[in-house]
Design a protein around this motif. Sequence first.
Motif, short mmCIF file in Angstrom:
data_model
loop_
_atom_site.label_atom_id
_atom_site.label_comp_id
_atom_site.label_asym_id
_atom_site.label_seq_id
_atom_site.Cartn_x
_atom_site.Cartn_y
_atom_site.Cartn_z
N GLU A 49 0.84 -1.21 0.00
CA GLU A 49 0.00 0.00 0.00
C GLU A 49 0.88 1.25 0.00
O GLU A 49 0.59 2.22 -0.71
N SER A 53 1.06 4.25 -2.77
CA SER A 53 0.89 5.64 -2.37
C SER A 53 2.07 6.48 -2.83
O SER A 53 1.91 7.65 -3.21
N ARG A 56 1.73 7.58 -6.49
CA ARG A 56 0.72 8.57 -6.84
C ARG A 56 1.32 9.94 -7.11
O ARG A 56 0.72 10.76 -7.81
N TYR A 87 -4.77 5.11 -9.30
CA TYR A 87 -5.25 5.22 -7.93
C TYR A 87 -5.15 6.65 -7.39
O TYR A 87 -5.21 6.86 -6.19
N ASP A 89 -7.20 9.19 -7.31
CA ASP A 89 -8.35 9.69 -6.58
C ASP A 89 -8.82 8.75 -5.47
O ASP A 89 -9.80 9.04 -4.79
N ARG A 90 -8.14 7.64 -5.30
CA ARG A 90 -8.56 6.65 -4.29
C ARG A 90 -7.79 6.92 -2.99
O ARG A 90 -6.57 6.95 -2.99
N TYR A 94 -5.70 -0.07 -1.73
CA TYR A 94 -5.37 -0.42 -3.11
C TYR A 94 -5.30 -1.93 -3.34
O TYR A 94 -5.27 -2.36 -4.47
N ASP A 118 -9.41 -2.78 -8.80
CA ASP A 118 -9.48 -2.21 -10.15
C ASP A 118 -8.40 -2.82 -11.03
O ASP A 118 -7.66 -2.13 -11.72
#
Length: 135
Positions: A49, A53, A56, A87, A89-90, A94, A118
């Motif tokens: 995760e 992150s 992003r 990802y 906007d998430r 994940y 996704d």
Amino acid sequence: MRHRKAGKKLGRSPSHRRATRRNMIAALLGHERIVTTIEKAKAFKPAAEKMISLGRNKTLANVRKAMAELQDRALVAKLFDELGPRYKDRPGGYTRILKLPNRRLGDNGSQCIFELVDNKIVERQLAEMAEEGEE
């Protein structure tokens, strides 16, 4: 006593755990879906995760951190060019762990599917299987 000791040892030395973590995250980011034991998936989920992150926000520092962990230029490029924007906007979450009913042959270890949510590769495979079924 193990008071306030974070993380699982998984029956490995620290260097072996580090190598296992790197390989597990690299396989997950590369294939987007892997079959592993529930214990390993739970142990390495936070690291996976954090890596997503990191992807992003493409900065030089983040690229260097990812390169230090993954040690694969193609995988780092995929992380920042494909997975990071997917990802964007998430706000977390994940990955998912799906427990499998059958246990592993040989040592009877518990198995699970450790995958990205996704998941584009699996969606593509399911679409191909549906097309073959129609023919």
